[in-house]
Write an enzyme that holds these catalytic residues in place. Sequence first.
Site, PDB file in Angstrom:
ATOM      1  N   ASP A  29       0.850  -1.190   0.000  1.00  0.00           N
ATOM      2  CA  ASP A  29       0.000   0.000   0.000  1.00  0.00           C
ATOM      3  C   ASP A  29       0.891   1.247   0.000  1.00  0.00           C
ATOM      4  O   ASP A  29       1.896   1.315   0.714  1.00  0.00           O
ATOM      5  CB  ASP A  29      -0.911  -0.009   1.236  1.00  0.00           C
ATOM      6  CG  ASP A  29      -2.043   1.002   1.124  1.00  0.00           C
ATOM      7  OD1 ASP A  29      -3.211   0.570   1.075  1.00  0.00           O
ATOM      8  OD2 ASP A  29      -1.770   2.226   1.099  1.00  0.00           O
ATOM      9  N   ILE A  30       0.510   2.232  -0.816  1.00  0.00           N
ATOM     10  CA  ILE A  30       1.332   3.436  -0.980  1.00  0.00           C
ATOM     11  C   ILE A  30       1.264   4.354   0.251  1.00  0.00           C
ATOM     12  O   ILE A  30       2.136   5.204   0.441  1.00  0.00           O
ATOM     13  CB  ILE A  30       0.892   4.193  -2.259  1.00  0.00           C
ATOM     14  CG1 ILE A  30       2.007   5.075  -2.781  1.00  0.00           C
ATOM     15  CG2 ILE A  30      -0.370   4.986  -2.025  1.00  0.00           C
ATOM     16  CD1 ILE A  30       1.755   5.603  -4.188  1.00  0.00           C
ATOM     17  N   ASN A  85     -13.085  -3.199   2.352  1.00  0.00           N
ATOM     18  CA  ASN A  85     -14.158  -2.209   2.347  1.00  0.00           C
ATOM     19  C   ASN A  85     -14.995  -2.316   1.074  1.00  0.00           C
ATOM     20  O   ASN A  85     -14.443  -2.496  -0.014  1.00  0.00           O
ATOM     21  CB  ASN A  85     -13.565  -0.797   2.440  1.00  0.00           C
ATOM     22  CG  ASN A  85     -12.762  -0.581   3.711  1.00  0.00           C
ATOM     23  OD1 ASN A  85     -13.126  -1.084   4.767  1.00  0.00           O
ATOM     24  ND2 ASN A  85     -11.673   0.163   3.607  1.00  0.00           N
ATOM     25  N   HIS A  91     -15.986   3.306   3.586  1.00  0.00           N
ATOM     26  CA  HIS A  91     -14.585   3.747   3.484  1.00  0.00           C
ATOM     27  C   HIS A  91     -13.829   3.160   2.299  1.00  0.00           C
ATOM     28  O   HIS A  91     -12.599   3.142   2.301  1.00  0.00           O
ATOM     29  CB  HIS A  91     -13.807   3.462   4.786  1.00  0.00           C
ATOM     30  CG  HIS A  91     -14.478   4.011   6.009  1.00  0.00           C
ATOM     31  ND1 HIS A  91     -14.452   5.354   6.314  1.00  0.00           N
ATOM     32  CD2 HIS A  91     -15.215   3.420   6.969  1.00  0.00           C
ATOM     33  CE1 HIS A  91     -15.145   5.551   7.423  1.00  0.00           C
ATOM     34  NE2 HIS A  91     -15.624   4.399   7.845  1.00  0.00           N
ATOM     35  N   GLN A  92     -14.536   2.683   1.278  1.00  0.00           N
ATOM     36  CA  GLN A  92     -13.837   2.207   0.080  1.00  0.00           C
ATOM     37  C   GLN A  92     -13.483   3.414  -0.786  1.00  0.00           C
ATOM     38  O   GLN A  92     -14.361   4.144  -1.235  1.00  0.00           O
ATOM     39  CB  GLN A  92     -14.717   1.231  -0.721  1.00  0.00           C
ATOM     40  CG  GLN A  92     -13.997   0.635  -1.930  1.00  0.00           C
ATOM     41  CD  GLN A  92     -14.882  -0.329  -2.717  1.00  0.00           C
ATOM     42  OE1 GLN A  92     -16.097  -0.378  -2.528  1.00  0.00           O
ATOM     43  NE2 GLN A  92     -14.271  -1.098  -3.604  1.00  0.00           N
ATOM     44  N   HIS A  98     -10.317  -5.167  -3.114  1.00  0.00           N
ATOM     45  CA  HIS A  98      -8.972  -5.392  -2.565  1.00  0.00           C
ATOM     46  C   HIS A  98      -9.075  -5.708  -1.085  1.00  0.00           C
ATOM     47  O   HIS A  98      -9.946  -5.199  -0.392  1.00  0.00           O
ATOM     48  CB  HIS A  98      -8.053  -4.182  -2.781  1.00  0.00           C
ATOM     49  CG  HIS A  98      -8.629  -2.893  -2.299  1.00  0.00           C
ATOM     50  ND1 HIS A  98      -9.610  -2.215  -2.989  1.00  0.00           N
ATOM     51  CD2 HIS A  98      -8.385  -2.162  -1.192  1.00  0.00           C
ATOM     52  CE1 HIS A  98      -9.927  -1.113  -2.336  1.00  0.00           C
ATOM     53  NE2 HIS A  98      -9.218  -1.064  -1.222  1.00  0.00           N
ATOM     54  N   HIS A 100      -6.897  -5.565   2.426  1.00  0.00           N
ATOM     55  CA  HIS A 100      -5.728  -5.024   3.115  1.00  0.00           C
ATOM     56  C   HIS A 100      -5.201  -6.087   4.087  1.00  0.00           C
ATOM     57  O   HIS A 100      -5.976  -6.657   4.857  1.00  0.00           O
ATOM     58  CB  HIS A 100      -6.098  -3.812   3.963  1.00  0.00           C
ATOM     59  CG  HIS A 100      -6.662  -2.639   3.222  1.00  0.00           C
ATOM     60  ND1 HIS A 100      -5.939  -1.485   3.007  1.00  0.00           N
ATOM     61  CD2 HIS A 100      -7.884  -2.410   2.685  1.00  0.00           C
ATOM     62  CE1 HIS A 100      -6.693  -0.599   2.364  1.00  0.00           C
ATOM     63  NE2 HIS A 100      -7.885  -1.139   2.164  1.00  0.00           N
TER      64      HIS A 100
HETATM   65  P1  AMP Z   1      -9.808   1.509   0.444  1.00  0.00           P
HETATM   66  O1  AMP Z   1     -10.152   2.686   1.312  1.00  0.00           O
HETATM   67  O2  AMP Z   1     -10.116   0.199   1.106  1.00  0.00           O
HETATM   68  O3  AMP Z   1     -10.412   1.631  -0.945  1.00  0.00           O
HETATM   69  O4  AMP Z   1      -8.234   1.533   0.300  1.00  0.00           O
HETATM   70  C1  AMP Z   1      -7.551   1.957  -0.849  1.00  0.00           C
HETATM   71  C2  AMP Z   1      -6.081   1.833  -0.560  1.00  0.00           C
HETATM   72  O5  AMP Z   1      -5.377   1.914  -1.777  1.00  0.00           O
HETATM   73  C3  AMP Z   1      -5.518   2.927   0.367  1.00  0.00           C
HETATM   74  O6  AMP Z   1      -4.948   2.321   1.524  1.00  0.00           O
HETATM   75  C4  AMP Z   1      -4.475   3.617  -0.504  1.00  0.00           C
HETATM   76  O7  AMP Z   1      -3.339   4.018   0.216  1.00  0.00           O
HETATM   77  C5  AMP Z   1      -4.138   2.535  -1.516  1.00  0.00           C
HETATM   78  N1  AMP Z   1      -3.630   3.021  -2.782  1.00  0.00           N
HETATM   79  C6  AMP Z   1      -4.166   3.969  -3.590  1.00  0.00           C
HETATM   80  N2  AMP Z   1      -3.413   4.131  -4.685  1.00  0.00           N
HETATM   81  C7  AMP Z   1      -2.363   3.279  -4.576  1.00  0.00           C
HETATM   82  C8  AMP Z   1      -1.229   2.980  -5.388  1.00  0.00           C
HETATM   83  N3  AMP Z   1      -1.012   3.618  -6.547  1.00  0.00           N
HETATM   84  N4  AMP Z   1      -0.362   2.036  -4.957  1.00  0.00           N
HETATM   85  C9  AMP Z   1      -0.574   1.384  -3.796  1.00  0.00           C
HETATM   86  N5  AMP Z   1      -1.631   1.620  -2.986  1.00  0.00           N
HETATM   87  C10 AMP Z   1      -2.498   2.559  -3.369  1.00  0.00           C
END
Ligand code: AMP
Length: 136
Positions: A29-30, A85, A91-92, A98, A100
């Site tokens: 995760d970024i 999510n 919170h998606q 995906h 986490h």
């Molecule tokens: P969610 O709130 O469950 O949709 O989580 C989305 C997740 O994607 C967040 O934790 C972001 O930090 C992660 N994210 C968004 N863009 C990227 C990316 N380019 N590379 C890695 N993680 C990402």
Amino acid sequence: MASIFSRIIAGEIPCHRVYESALVIAFLDIAPLSPGHTLVVPKRECEFLHQLDDASAAALGEALPRVARAVLAATGATAYNILQNNGAAAHQAVPHVHFHIIPKPNPELGLGIGWKPGTLAAPDGTALAERIRASL
Ligand code: AMP
């Protein structure tokens, strides 16, 4: 428009990839909540978990424990949360399924949870469980 995760899968956007199979990819995760925070993603794009095809669901089920074991081994963490999510209200942020994997190395790092348990009256549980069974 392709999701940002589809663009990662297509190689258009870089990622720190940790796992890949025919149907699943996992990468860091970024914006991690703790070191080792990893996303496990079906390659076939769909927004919600309940829309997943059976093959992608099975591949995710196989990948999750395997990637979790590797994250724990690499970080030394022994506790972790799996978060998934569905919907902006839940919170998606990225509309592509995906999971986490979030190590919980200490109380300050990782996922914080606000959990306000309710109660389940027996008659309500009986009726609700029946409605869910009837919808399967
Ligand atoms: P969610 O709130 O469950 O949709 O989580 C989305 C997740 O994607 C967040 O934790 C972001 O930090 C992660 N994210 C968004 N863009 C990227 C990316 N380019 N590379 C890695 N993680 C990402």
